[in-house]
Design a protein around this motif. Structure first.
Motif, PDB file in Angstrom:
ATOM      1  N   TYR A 136       1.048  -1.175   0.071  1.00 28.03           N
ATOM      2  CA  TYR A 136      -0.080  -0.150   0.003  1.00 28.03           C
ATOM      3  C   TYR A 136       0.908   1.137  -0.023  1.00 28.03           C
ATOM      4  CZ  TYR A 136      -3.450  -3.121   1.782  1.00 28.03           C
ATOM      5  OH  TYR A 136      -4.135  -4.269   1.863  1.00 28.03           O
ATOM      6  N   LEU A 137       0.470   2.158  -0.921  1.00 27.29           N
ATOM      7  CA  LEU A 137       1.315   3.364  -1.063  1.00 27.29           C
ATOM      8  C   LEU A 137       0.660   4.497  -0.799  1.00 27.29           C
ATOM      9  CD1 LEU A 137       3.014   2.064  -4.371  1.00 27.29           C
ATOM     10  CD2 LEU A 137       4.515   2.413  -2.209  1.00 27.29           C
ATOM     11  N   LYS A 138       1.101   5.632  -0.251  1.00 24.82           N
ATOM     12  CA  LYS A 138       0.578   6.848  -0.411  1.00 24.82           C
ATOM     13  C   LYS A 138       1.414   8.096  -0.700  1.00 24.82           C
ATOM     14  CE  LYS A 138      -1.938   9.983   2.852  1.00 24.82           C
ATOM     15  NZ  LYS A 138      -2.334  10.502   4.090  1.00 24.82           N
ATOM     16  N   GLU A 139       1.294   8.604  -1.966  1.00 27.63           N
ATOM     17  CA  GLU A 139       2.012   9.475  -2.511  1.00 27.63           C
ATOM     18  C   GLU A 139       3.470   9.007  -2.782  1.00 27.63           C
ATOM     19  OE1 GLU A 139       1.703  12.886  -0.079  1.00 27.63           O
ATOM     20  OE2 GLU A 139      -0.418  13.081  -0.376  1.00 27.63           O
ATOM     21  N   GLY A 140       3.650   7.584  -2.988  1.00 30.19           N
ATOM     22  CA  GLY A 140       4.809   6.979  -3.536  1.00 30.19           C
ATOM     23  C   GLY A 140       5.509   6.633  -2.348  1.00 30.19           C
ATOM     24  N   VAL A 141       5.025   6.610  -1.029  1.00 35.37           N
ATOM     25  CA  VAL A 141       5.575   6.178   0.140  1.00 35.37           C
ATOM     26  C   VAL A 141       4.935   4.901   0.731  1.00 35.37           C
ATOM     27  CG1 VAL A 141       6.325   6.714   2.362  1.00 35.37           C
ATOM     28  CG2 VAL A 141       6.208   8.359   0.882  1.00 35.37           C
ATOM     29  N   LEU A 142       5.756   3.880   1.121  1.00 32.36           N
ATOM     30  CA  LEU A 142       5.205   2.793   1.396  1.00 32.36           C
ATOM     31  C   LEU A 142       4.747   2.827   2.772  1.00 32.36           C
ATOM     32  CD1 LEU A 142       4.763  -0.134   0.643  1.00 32.36           C
ATOM     33  CD2 LEU A 142       6.891  -0.892   1.990  1.00 32.36           C
ATOM     34  N   ILE A 143       3.384   2.637   2.859  1.00 32.37           N
ATOM     35  CA  ILE A 143       2.648   2.897   4.189  1.00 32.37           C
ATOM     36  C   ILE A 143       2.210   1.377   5.130  1.00 32.37           C
ATOM     37  CG2 ILE A 143       1.974   5.167   3.948  1.00 32.37           C
ATOM     38  CD1 ILE A 143      -0.880   3.825   3.543  1.00 32.37           C
ATOM     39  N   ALA A 144       1.988   0.330   4.123  1.00 29.91           N
ATOM     40  CA  ALA A 144       1.750  -0.960   4.807  1.00 29.91           C
ATOM     41  C   ALA A 144       1.854  -2.254   3.665  1.00 29.91           C
ATOM     42  CB  ALA A 144       0.050  -1.008   5.110  1.00 29.91           C
ATOM     43  N   ALA A 145       1.831  -3.366   4.178  1.00 27.60           N
ATOM     44  CA  ALA A 145       1.918  -4.429   3.386  1.00 27.60           C
ATOM     45  C   ALA A 145       1.078  -5.673   4.193  1.00 27.60           C
ATOM     46  CB  ALA A 145       3.236  -4.901   3.057  1.00 27.60           C
ATOM     47  N   ASP A 146       0.485  -6.629   3.213  1.00 26.20           N
ATOM     48  CA  ASP A 146      -0.440  -7.558   3.548  1.00 26.20           C
ATOM     49  C   ASP A 146       0.329  -8.778   2.836  1.00 26.20           C
ATOM     50  OD1 ASP A 146      -2.007  -5.779   4.943  1.00 26.20           O
ATOM     51  OD2 ASP A 146      -3.576  -6.242   3.380  1.00 26.20           O
ATOM     52  N   CYS A 147       0.973  -9.750   3.609  1.00 23.09           N
ATOM     53  CA  CYS A 147       1.777 -10.899   3.059  1.00 23.09           C
ATOM     54  C   CYS A 147       1.041 -12.259   3.077  1.00 23.09           C
ATOM     55  CB  CYS A 147       3.195 -10.653   3.446  1.00 23.09           C
ATOM     56  SG  CYS A 147       3.865  -9.150   3.195  1.00 23.09           S
ATOM     57  N   VAL A 148       0.957 -12.940   2.269  1.00 19.48           N
ATOM     58  CA  VAL A 148       0.651 -14.354   2.433  1.00 19.48           C
ATOM     59  C   VAL A 148       1.792 -15.211   1.858  1.00 19.48           C
ATOM     60  CG1 VAL A 148      -0.961 -16.109   1.535  1.00 19.48           C
ATOM     61  CG2 VAL A 148      -1.825 -14.009   2.216  1.00 19.48           C
ATOM     62  N   ALA A 149       2.186 -16.049   2.790  1.00 14.66           N
ATOM     63  CA  ALA A 149       3.603 -16.742   2.356  1.00 14.66           C
ATOM     64  C   ALA A 149       4.699 -16.052   1.701  1.00 14.66           C
ATOM     65  CB  ALA A 149       3.091 -17.983   1.606  1.00 14.66           C
ATOM     66  N   ARG A 150       4.945 -14.934   2.393  1.00 15.53           N
ATOM     67  CA  ARG A 150       5.941 -13.827   1.917  1.00 15.53           C
ATOM     68  C   ARG A 150       6.789 -13.123   2.943  1.00 15.53           C
ATOM     69  NH1 ARG A 150       6.848 -12.852  -3.970  1.00 15.53           N
ATOM     70  NH2 ARG A 150       5.393 -14.410  -4.888  1.00 15.53           N
ATOM     71  N   PRO A 151       7.507 -14.002   3.734  1.00 22.01           N
ATOM     72  CA  PRO A 151       7.928 -13.653   4.840  1.00 22.01           C
ATOM     73  C   PRO A 151       9.062 -12.469   4.803  1.00 22.01           C
ATOM     74  CG  PRO A 151       8.779 -15.896   4.563  1.00 22.01           C
ATOM     75  CD  PRO A 151       7.406 -15.628   3.646  1.00 22.01           C
ATOM     76  N   LYS A 152       9.883 -12.616   3.361  1.00 25.31           N
ATOM     77  CA  LYS A 152      10.941 -11.621   3.224  1.00 25.31           C
ATOM     78  C   LYS A 152      10.351 -10.321   2.940  1.00 25.31           C
ATOM     79  CE  LYS A 152      13.951 -14.691   0.511  1.00 25.31           C
ATOM     80  NZ  LYS A 152      14.474 -14.807  -0.906  1.00 25.31           N
ATOM     81  N   GLU A 153       9.201 -10.290   2.167  1.00 18.45           N
ATOM     82  CA  GLU A 153       8.693  -9.204   1.772  1.00 18.45           C
ATOM     83  C   GLU A 153       7.830  -8.448   3.191  1.00 18.45           C
ATOM     84  OE1 GLU A 153       8.465 -11.572   0.082  1.00 18.45           O
ATOM     85  OE2 GLU A 153       8.279 -11.131  -1.961  1.00 18.45           O
ATOM     86  N   PHE A 154       7.705  -9.264   3.996  1.00 19.64           N
ATOM     87  CA  PHE A 154       7.103  -8.798   5.332  1.00 19.64           C
ATOM     88  C   PHE A 154       8.244  -8.030   6.114  1.00 19.64           C
ATOM     89  CE2 PHE A 154       6.300  -9.939   9.913  1.00 19.64           C
ATOM     90  CZ  PHE A 154       5.426  -8.970  10.309  1.00 19.64           C
ATOM     91  N   MET A 155       9.282  -8.928   6.294  1.00 24.96           N
ATOM     92  CA  MET A 155      10.543  -8.275   6.925  1.00 24.96           C
ATOM     93  C   MET A 155      10.838  -6.972   6.366  1.00 24.96           C
ATOM     94  SD  MET A 155      10.885 -10.017   9.565  1.00 24.96           S
ATOM     95  CE  MET A 155      12.333  -9.356  10.361  1.00 24.96           C
ATOM     96  N   ILE A 156      11.050  -6.742   5.227  1.00 26.15           N
ATOM     97  CA  ILE A 156      11.718  -5.805   4.595  1.00 26.15           C
ATOM     98  C   ILE A 156      10.605  -4.408   4.534  1.00 26.15           C
ATOM     99  CG2 ILE A 156      11.092  -6.067   2.179  1.00 26.15           C
ATOM    100  CD1 ILE A 156      14.508  -5.042   3.397  1.00 26.15           C
ATOM    101  N   SER A 157       9.550  -4.911   4.579  1.00 22.16           N
ATOM    102  CA  SER A 157       8.602  -3.738   4.541  1.00 22.16           C
ATOM    103  C   SER A 157       8.317  -3.040   5.920  1.00 22.16           C
ATOM    104  CB  SER A 157       6.979  -4.342   4.473  1.00 22.16           C
ATOM    105  OG  SER A 157       7.035  -4.886   3.142  1.00 22.16           O
ATOM    106  N   LYS A 158       8.844  -3.884   7.109  1.00 24.82           N
ATOM    107  CA  LYS A 158       8.902  -3.124   8.427  1.00 24.82           C
ATOM    108  C   LYS A 158      10.016  -2.189   8.468  1.00 24.82           C
ATOM    109  CE  LYS A 158       8.305  -6.903  11.831  1.00 24.82           C
ATOM    110  NZ  LYS A 158       8.857  -7.945  12.569  1.00 24.82           N
TER     111      LYS A 158
END
Ligand SMILES: Cc1cc2nc3c(=O)[nH]c(=O)nc-3n(C[C@H](O)[C@H](O)[C@H](O)COP(=O)(O)OP(=O)(O)OC[C@H]3O[C@@H](n4cnc5c(N)ncnc54)[C@H](O)[C@@H]3O)c2cc1C
Length: 408
Positions: free
Chosen positions: A359-381
């Protein structure tokens, strides 16, 4: 005046706060007071492994009893704090006894919202405490019919467990889609298909108007005249903060107990942490109330540091997880207010699916929902914390490893 720190509420926030006080160097007495009779336990498994009979309560303790003794933390269970006197710095227990404090921490959590049409009926269950599950479990038997009112995380987790036990499950959700409050339409659609593929019936846009009993059967009447029949009901329509203890002591409260960035309430000697608080989020630039283990633990640790005289700002990136069937859903950040959503991977494949929604707001990452994607979850933090500006094309491009999202 006593030199004790009294903590009200002996769950995730209260236990973390008590133990962190000792690590921060608090040497005076610590009294951890909880209304429940059980040695404090992890709440998330209640609607997951515990309901499924795969994990018993003793395997869910937050800490073994010995840890409280070793840290000289006096644990008073089955004890309710009924009032606070901020002038004399005393709390009154339901037994009538009064205890003095130097510092007080409110970690009183939240309680389930009652579904009024079900009031007073038999075989209606809520899921918040170990005692709730003990009452529900005998009804979870092959061939029985359950209706779950509310398609949020807890209702859906319970539906998944029941379906796996061959209970016939119907979920009734008032909103247009399940999980509407917390995720976007693509994730709601994925979750709905997932449940339907496991035999759960889901009806959205359904308003329950009445519930009547015919013998042991419950008949649920909905707007428009549709009726559903069940042997038992599970209600999962959210929680509410009972801030009356704080309010009657004159502590500023709204939808929760108001704290500042140091977890301090409007009374300088009283702190609060966990589900019961509303706190300022620097990342999201607004007041937020969270219901998650991460928030309870992290906020409690910051509160403990500040009780011990530090000036530690609490501004963690929120994260949460949910287990349903064999899938693990991991959410990080708050998606409210996004203007763009990017999907990486594919939501096809039911329990085999693997994807992330950014989820982006004005190009900035504000949230992520991940299913079986631990790497994406970790980096999103990290990226959310850094308020990282990332091109949507990079997020969806599977040839770019998540660790390299930011690298041009
Ligand atoms: C079924 C279920 C599943 C969940 N799953 C997840 C999950 O997968 N991931 C996740 O991150 N979060 C999950 N959560 C949310 C998470 O459990 C809560 O956010 C967390 O428990 C909050 O901790 P807390 O200590 O703030 O409050 P609580 O856990 O609500 O504890 C507050 C305690 O204070 C006690 N208390 C209240 N008032 C008084 C008083 N006056 N005197 C004495 N004691 C008092 C209460 O009895 C209670 O024991 C789940 C919650 C439930 C119910």
């Amino acid at each position: 005046m006593s030199d004790s720190c009294i903590i009200v509420g002996a769950s995730h926030a209260g236990v973390s706060l008590a133990l962190q006080l000792r690590r921060e160097g608090w040497t005076a007495p610590i009294k951890l007071i909880g209304e429940e009779s059980e040695l404090p336990y992890h709440r998330p498994p209640l609607s997951k492994e515990h309901l499924a009979g795969k994990k018993d309560l003793d395997a869910m303790r937050l800490r073994p009893a010995k840890v409280y003794a070793d840290n000289d933390i006096e644990l008073l269970l089955s004890t309710r704090v009924s009032s606070i006197d901020t002038q004399t710095r005393e709390v009154k227990l339901s037994s009538g006894e009064s205890l003095g404090y130097q510092k007080l921490a409110l970690c009183t959590g939240a309680s389930v919202r009652e579904f009024i049409p079900a009031r007073g009926l038999e075989n209606v269950f809520y899921i918040r405490t170990a005692a709730d599950i003990a009452r529900l479990v005998p009804h979870v038997r092959k061939g029985r019919r359950a209706i779950v009112i509310g398609g949020g995380y807890i209702g859906l987790e319970a539906a998944a467990v029941l379906a796996e036990q061959e209970v016939s499950v119907t979920v009734l959700e008032m909103s247009e889609r399940i999980l509407q409050r917390v995720t976007n339409p693509a994730m709601s659609e994925y979750m709905q298909h997932l449940h339907e593929s496991q035999g759960v019936e889901i009806h959205t846009g359904v308003e329950v108007e009445s519930i009547r009993e015919e013998g042991h059967e419950k008949i649920i009447g909905c707007a428009g005249g549709t009726e559903f029949r069940a042997d038992f009901l599970i209600i999962g329509i959210g929680v509410e903060v009972d801030a009356s203890l704080a309010v009657s002591a004159g502590i500023e409260s709204g939808p929760g107990i108001q704290v500042n960035e140091y977890c301090r309430t409007s009374d300088e000697h009283i702190y609060a942490a966990g589900d019961c608080t509303v706190h300022p989020s620097l990342i999201y630039q607004r007041q937020i109330r969270l219901e998650s283990v991460q928030n309870a633990n992290d906020q409690a640790r910051a509160a403990a540091a500040n009780i011990c005289g530090k000036e530690q700002v609490y501004d963690a990136v929120p994260w949460f997880w949910s287990d349903q069937y064999s899938i693990k859903l991991q959410m990080v950040g708050l998606s409210t207010g996004y203007d763009q959503v990017v999907m990486r991977g594919s939501a096809d494949g039911g329990v085999e699916a693997s994807f992330a929604l950014f989820y982006l707001k004005e190009g900035v990452l504000i949230a992520a929902d991940c299913v079986a994607r631990p790497k994406e979850f970790m980096i999103s933090k990290k990226l959310i914390k850094d308020r990282a500006q990332i091109a949507a094309e990079r997020l969806e491009n599977e040839e770019i490893e998540p660790i390299n999202f930011e690298t041009a």
